[in-house]
Design a protein around this motif. Structure first.
Motif, short mmCIF file in Angstrom:
data_model
loop_
_atom_site.label_atom_id
_atom_site.label_comp_id
_atom_site.label_asym_id
_atom_site.label_seq_id
_atom_site.Cartn_x
_atom_site.Cartn_y
_atom_site.Cartn_z
N PHE A 130 0.83 -1.21 0.00
CA PHE A 130 0.00 0.00 0.00
C PHE A 130 0.86 1.26 0.00
O PHE A 130 0.63 2.18 -0.78
N ALA A 131 1.86 1.32 0.87
CA ALA A 131 2.69 2.52 0.99
C ALA A 131 3.45 2.80 -0.30
O ALA A 131 3.44 3.93 -0.81
N ILE A 132 4.10 1.80 -0.85
CA ILE A 132 4.90 2.00 -2.07
C ILE A 132 4.00 2.32 -3.25
O ILE A 132 4.28 3.22 -4.05
N TYR A 133 2.86 1.61 -3.36
CA TYR A 133 1.94 1.84 -4.47
C TYR A 133 1.32 3.23 -4.38
O TYR A 133 1.25 3.95 -5.38
N ALA A 134 0.86 3.62 -3.21
CA ALA A 134 0.24 4.94 -3.04
C ALA A 134 1.22 6.06 -3.33
O ALA A 134 0.87 7.05 -4.00
N VAL A 135 2.44 5.94 -2.85
CA VAL A 135 3.45 6.96 -3.13
C VAL A 135 3.74 7.03 -4.63
O VAL A 135 3.83 8.11 -5.21
N SER A 136 3.84 5.88 -5.28
CA SER A 136 4.14 5.86 -6.71
C SER A 136 3.02 6.47 -7.54
O SER A 136 3.28 7.22 -8.47
N ILE A 137 1.79 6.13 -7.22
CA ILE A 137 0.67 6.57 -8.03
C ILE A 137 0.15 7.95 -7.63
O ILE A 137 -0.10 8.81 -8.48
N LEU A 138 0.00 8.19 -6.33
CA LEU A 138 -0.62 9.44 -5.88
C LEU A 138 0.38 10.55 -5.64
O LEU A 138 0.11 11.71 -5.97
N ALA A 139 1.52 10.26 -5.05
CA ALA A 139 2.48 11.32 -4.72
C ALA A 139 3.45 11.59 -5.87
O ALA A 139 3.69 12.75 -6.22
N ALA A 140 3.98 10.55 -6.48
CA ALA A 140 4.95 10.74 -7.56
C ALA A 140 4.26 10.95 -8.91
O ALA A 140 4.90 11.36 -9.88
N HIS A 141 2.97 10.66 -9.01
CA HIS A 141 2.18 10.84 -10.22
C HIS A 141 2.81 10.13 -11.43
O HIS A 141 2.94 10.73 -12.51
N LEU A 142 3.21 8.88 -11.25
CA LEU A 142 3.78 8.12 -12.35
C LEU A 142 2.68 7.74 -13.33
O LEU A 142 1.61 7.30 -12.95
N HIS A 143 2.96 7.91 -14.61
CA HIS A 143 2.00 7.58 -15.67
C HIS A 143 2.71 6.92 -16.83
O HIS A 143 3.83 7.29 -17.17
N ILE A 144 2.03 5.96 -17.46
CA ILE A 144 2.50 5.35 -18.70
C ILE A 144 1.28 5.32 -19.61
O ILE A 144 0.37 4.51 -19.42
N TYR A 145 1.25 6.21 -20.59
CA TYR A 145 0.10 6.30 -21.49
C TYR A 145 0.40 5.58 -22.80
O TYR A 145 1.52 5.57 -23.28
N THR A 146 -0.66 4.97 -23.35
CA THR A 146 -0.51 4.30 -24.64
C THR A 146 -1.23 5.09 -25.71
O THR A 146 -2.06 5.89 -25.48
#
Length: 145
Positions: A129-145
């Motif tokens: 949860f902590a690593i996923y939430a930081v990656s998605i919500l705080a770091a705003h990582l995106h991979i668009y196709t």
């Protein structure tokens, strides 16, 4: 705006699909075993494929979103693969017993034991949860196709 949908889906799937908690496919002595708190490389691979399929369905096909209801909902139409990729990678790396299991019954930390327990699943879920939430919500990582 923070979208908690991917985090919620990823964490719930992590808990439900952790090999050995509810089910293990394939099991040690049978094809399917229930609640045996065991794992193996093959079962982690099978559960990872199932995890990948389900997270794709929920995040990309259905588009699960949980956000503030009073703000506008301007979500991108393009498929964002970052929650899927990060979720699958973390699922494999944090599956209790594969790389490490924390805590174990006799030791605090054990590497490559292919065994798990309730405490280890709970702690690995918090780490996920902590690593996923930081990656998605705080770091705003995106991979668009």
């Amino acid at each position: 705006m923070s979208d908690w949908g991917p985090v919620f889906v990823a964490v719930v799937l992590f808990i439900l699909l952790t090999p050995g908690l509810l089910i293990q496919v394939p099991g040690k002595s049978r094809y399917i075993e229930f609640g045996n708190f065991q794992t193996s490389g093959v079962s982690i691979l099978v559960h990872s494929i199932i995890y990948f399929a389900l997270i794709c369905i929920f995040l990309l096909a259905v588009g699960v979103h949980i956000s503030n209801l009073f703000k506008s909902r301007n979500f991108l139409v393009m498929a964002d693969w970052a929650p899927v990729v990060i979720g699958v990678v973390l699922f494999v790396l944090l599956s209790p017993g594969l790389l490490f299991s924390f805590p174990r019954n006799s030791k605090q930390l054990e590497f490559g034991s292919m065994k798990t327990n309730g405490k280890a699943i709970a702690i690995h879920t918090v780490l996920f949860f902590a690593i996923y939430a930081v990656s998605i919500l705080a770091a705003h990582l995106h991979i668009y196709t």
